[in-house]
Structures are given as C-alpha cells and as structure tokens.
Design an enzyme around this catalytic site. Structure first.
Site, PDB file in Angstrom:
ATOM      1  N   GLY A   2      81.580 -15.531  76.797  1.00  0.00           N
ATOM      2  CA  GLY A   2      81.658 -15.042  78.181  1.00  0.00           C
ATOM      3  C   GLY A   2      81.128 -16.099  79.127  1.00  0.00           C
ATOM      4  N   LEU A   3      81.318 -15.851  80.401  1.00  0.00           N
ATOM      5  CA  LEU A   3      80.871 -16.801  81.428  1.00  0.00           C
ATOM      6  C   LEU A   3      79.357 -16.988  81.387  1.00  0.00           C
ATOM      7  CD1 LEU A   3      82.963 -15.481  84.462  1.00  0.00           C
ATOM      8  CD2 LEU A   3      83.338 -17.629  83.217  1.00  0.00           C
ATOM      9  N   SER A   4      78.903 -18.075  81.956  1.00  0.00           N
ATOM     10  CA  SER A   4      77.461 -18.270  82.105  1.00  0.00           C
ATOM     11  C   SER A   4      76.917 -17.140  82.989  1.00  0.00           C
ATOM     12  CB  SER A   4      77.204 -19.625  82.763  1.00  0.00           C
ATOM     13  OG  SER A   4      75.832 -19.776  82.997  1.00  0.00           O
ATOM     14  N   GLY A   5      75.848 -16.526  82.564  1.00  0.00           N
ATOM     15  CA  GLY A   5      75.256 -15.431  83.341  1.00  0.00           C
ATOM     16  C   GLY A   5      75.863 -14.066  83.041  1.00  0.00           C
ATOM     17  N   GLY A  34      75.547 -12.387  80.315  1.00  0.00           N
ATOM     18  CA  GLY A  34      74.577 -11.547  79.595  1.00  0.00           C
ATOM     19  C   GLY A  34      74.513 -11.812  78.102  1.00  0.00           C
ATOM     20  N   LYS A  35      75.088 -12.915  77.654  1.00  0.00           N
ATOM     21  CA  LYS A  35      75.149 -13.198  76.217  1.00  0.00           C
ATOM     22  C   LYS A  35      73.757 -13.333  75.595  1.00  0.00           C
ATOM     23  CE  LYS A  35      77.520 -16.947  77.008  1.00  0.00           C
ATOM     24  NZ  LYS A  35      77.557 -16.820  78.472  1.00  0.00           N
ATOM     25  N   THR A  36      72.919 -14.158  76.209  1.00  0.00           N
ATOM     26  CA  THR A  36      71.586 -14.383  75.652  1.00  0.00           C
ATOM     27  C   THR A  36      70.770 -13.093  75.657  1.00  0.00           C
ATOM     28  OG1 THR A  36      71.682 -16.614  76.547  1.00  0.00           O
ATOM     29  CG2 THR A  36      69.522 -15.836  75.869  1.00  0.00           C
ATOM     30  N   SER A  91      81.762 -20.694  74.911  1.00  0.00           N
ATOM     31  CA  SER A  91      82.990 -20.892  74.107  1.00  0.00           C
ATOM     32  C   SER A  91      84.254 -20.487  74.869  1.00  0.00           C
ATOM     33  CB  SER A  91      82.888 -20.150  72.764  1.00  0.00           C
ATOM     34  OG  SER A  91      82.203 -18.936  72.844  1.00  0.00           O
TER      35      SER A  91
HETATM   36  P1  ADP Z   1      74.271 -15.822  79.572  1.00  0.00           P
HETATM   37  O1  ADP Z   1      73.507 -16.004  78.289  1.00  0.00           O
HETATM   38  O2  ADP Z   1      75.597 -15.148  79.376  1.00  0.00           O
HETATM   39  O3  ADP Z   1      74.389 -17.079  80.361  1.00  0.00           O
HETATM   40  P2  ADP Z   1      71.928 -14.424  80.403  1.00  0.00           P
HETATM   41  O4  ADP Z   1      71.743 -13.400  79.328  1.00  0.00           O
HETATM   42  O5  ADP Z   1      71.086 -15.663  80.334  1.00  0.00           O
HETATM   43  O6  ADP Z   1      73.476 -14.812  80.486  1.00  0.00           O
HETATM   44  O7  ADP Z   1      71.710 -13.764  81.834  1.00  0.00           O
HETATM   45  C1  ADP Z   1      72.297 -12.546  82.168  1.00  0.00           C
HETATM   46  C2  ADP Z   1      71.517 -11.909  83.310  1.00  0.00           C
HETATM   47  O8  ADP Z   1      72.144 -10.694  83.650  1.00  0.00           O
HETATM   48  C3  ADP Z   1      70.079 -11.593  82.918  1.00  0.00           C
HETATM   49  O9  ADP Z   1      69.266 -11.862  84.028  1.00  0.00           O
HETATM   50  C4  ADP Z   1      70.136 -10.096  82.636  1.00  0.00           C
HETATM   51  O10 ADP Z   1      68.891  -9.473  82.876  1.00  0.00           O
HETATM   52  C5  ADP Z   1      71.187  -9.633  83.620  1.00  0.00           C
HETATM   53  N1  ADP Z   1      71.873  -8.403  83.215  1.00  0.00           N
HETATM   54  C6  ADP Z   1      72.088  -7.355  84.054  1.00  0.00           C
HETATM   55  N2  ADP Z   1      72.730  -6.368  83.400  1.00  0.00           N
HETATM   56  C7  ADP Z   1      72.919  -6.789  82.130  1.00  0.00           C
HETATM   57  C8  ADP Z   1      73.531  -6.192  80.992  1.00  0.00           C
HETATM   58  N3  ADP Z   1      74.076  -4.966  81.022  1.00  0.00           N
HETATM   59  N4  ADP Z   1      73.570  -6.907  79.832  1.00  0.00           N
HETATM   60  C9  ADP Z   1      73.042  -8.148  79.794  1.00  0.00           C
HETATM   61  N5  ADP Z   1      72.452  -8.767  80.849  1.00  0.00           N
HETATM   62  C10 ADP Z   1      72.386  -8.091  82.017  1.00  0.00           C
END
Ligand code: ADP
Length: 245
Positions: free
Chosen positions: A12-15, A17-19, A86
């Site tokens: 998925g896109l950056s941000g 929620g993957k991590t 990815s």
């Molecule tokens: P990624 O790893 O995809 O770049 P992150 O997990 O680092 O994204 O960040 C996702 C952000 O979105 C976090 O600040 C998280 O708290 C927020 N968020 C809000 N709602 C959700 C959700 N339902 N699942 C996962 N993250 C969420």
C-alpha cells in the site's frame, strides 16, 4: 503441532497503515505463542538493501530480496509479516508463485488520506521536489487486483483490520482458531462510542485477567463495573420495564 509458516505481504501507499497493522498483528500472534518476524521495508532498506535506490529495477531487486528472506522464514514455520510499499503488481505476482503460503494484504487508503497523515513528512518533501520518484506522487502504485485481504484503513479501525486478517488466517487454517474472546478484545480496543450491555458483558470478562496491576481498589472497581454491566445485560434480555431501555 508444528507451527505453519506463511508470509503476510502488506502492500500500500506510504502512510496507508502497513507498519501499524504489522505491529498490531505481531503482538496478537505473539500472544498466541506464534513465532513471528516483521520485515519492514524501511528497516530492510537500511540493512540488507543499502545499495539500492528507487528506480524500477532497484525497487524490484529490493522486493525480491525481502521475498527471499520471507520465504526462508515461512518455510521454517515462522509467521512472517512484510510491510513494504511494493508498488509493482508484476513482482508481487512473481512472489505469489515462489513464496511459501503467500497472502497479499492490500492496505488501502486514498492518497489524500495518506498525504494528510504524512507520518514521516515524506509527502511534503515529494510535493516540494526534495524527494524524487515518490510512490503516489511521481511514481506509480499498482493496486492488487485479487488480494486475499483488503484493509480500508480510512474507514476501519486498527482493531477491525487486525481482526479481519486474523480471521482469514484462521479460515485458511494457517493459525489455530483463537478463543473468540481475545479477538473480540482486540477488535474492540479501538472502538468508539458506548457498546451495548451484552457486548460490555463479554468484553469486560475478557479484559479482567489482564488487569493484574490495578491494585486492590482498582480490582474492586473493575468487578463493580462488571457486575453493573451484567445487570444491565440481564435487564435488557429480560426486558424489565424502563430499566432495560
Ligand atoms: P505505512 O507503514 O503504510 O507507511 P504507517 O503505519 O507508518 O504507514 O502510518 C499509518 C498512520 O495511519 C499511523 O499514524 C496510524 O496511526 C494511522 N492510522 C489511522 N487509522 C489507521 C488504521 N485503521 N490502520 C492503520 N493505521 C491507521
């Protein structure tokens, strides 16, 4: 029984929620005594893939390396969670063929939402041109067509996404079916608003064993709340006049 290995591939896109989802799943699986490893795209890039940039070729090599390590772990019974943008479908499909028990999870949030979260400040840098070839801005993201699971993180809570993935793993018989109460607890952790009484009845029962650190006063308070919520649940079941409304 030997633990079944698998690779949960969060794309998925950056941000998106993957991590966050990966860490939540890691915690849940560990609490079920599962061997777990998280391969985070950013961490892997700083260790195993320091030599790589963000061209299409380098991105593909990065993903293949992560896939290789994930496959080794999976083959040895480890629940492996990969969290990596990815962006290219072709390479993800290639992994699907070669990786032991590959499960694609599309962590789906609209670009505007990811950009407004801008967890690492990268979107701002990409918009200002400080970062080039940023996925979603000036580099493509190809969403999965048939992912095993999609988490809509702009609409679902973290608990709901986590529970959805765990349920699918259970249905695929890759993890044992857990005591439903623990699933309820995790999916409920993020829920807002006032749950109905029966729900409260169940969930309070679950969280009680985890309240060891409350001390004597806290334990009494928890038990009183449990009693009170059960009273309301019973009243509702029995439809006892105005008390049950
Ligand atoms: P990624 O790893 O995809 O770049 P992150 O997990 O680092 O994204 O960040 C996702 C952000 O979105 C976090 O600040 C998280 O708290 C927020 N968020 C809000 N709602 C959700 C959700 N339902 N699942 C996962 N993250 C969420």
């Amino acid at each position: 029984m030997r633990q079944q290995g698998f690779v949960l591939w969060l794309t998925g896109l950056s941000g998106a929620g993957k991590t966050t989802i990966a860490r939540s799943l890691e915690q849940e699986l560990r609490s079920r005594n599962q061997l777990v490893e998280v391969l985070d795209g950013d961490v892997v890039r700083s260790q195993l893939c320091q030599d790589l940039g963000f061209s299409r070729r380098d991105r593909d090599i990065n993903i293949r390396r992560i896939g290789f390590v994930a496959n080794l772990l999976s083959r040895n019974g480890v629940a492996t969670i990969v969290s990596a943008v990815s962006p290219y479908r072709e390479i993800r499909d290639e992994l699907r063929q070669s990786v032991n028990h590959f499960i694609e999870v599309y962590v789906n949030a609209p670009l505007e939402v990811c950009e407004s979260r801008d967890v690492k400040g990268l979107y701002a840098k990409a918009r200002s041109g400080e970062i080039k070839s940023f996925t979603g801005i000036d580099s493509p993201y190809e969403p999965p067509i048939h992912p095993e699971i999609t988490c809509y993180t702009a609409e679902e809570t973290l608990g709901e996404s986590t529970a959805k993935i765990l349920r699918t793993l259970e249905q695929m018989e890759l993890i044992a079916v857990a005591d439903r109460r623990f699933i309820l607890e995790s999916s409920n952790a993020q829920k807002r608003g006032r749950p109905n009484s029966i729900y409260l009845w169940v969930t309070e029962e679950i969280s009680m064993p985890r309240q060891e650190n409350l001390g004597f006063g806290g334990a009494i308070a928890v038990r009183f709340r449990v009693f009170w919520s059960r009273f309301w649940a019973l009243a509702r079941l029995a439809r006892v006049g105005r008390f049950a409304r």
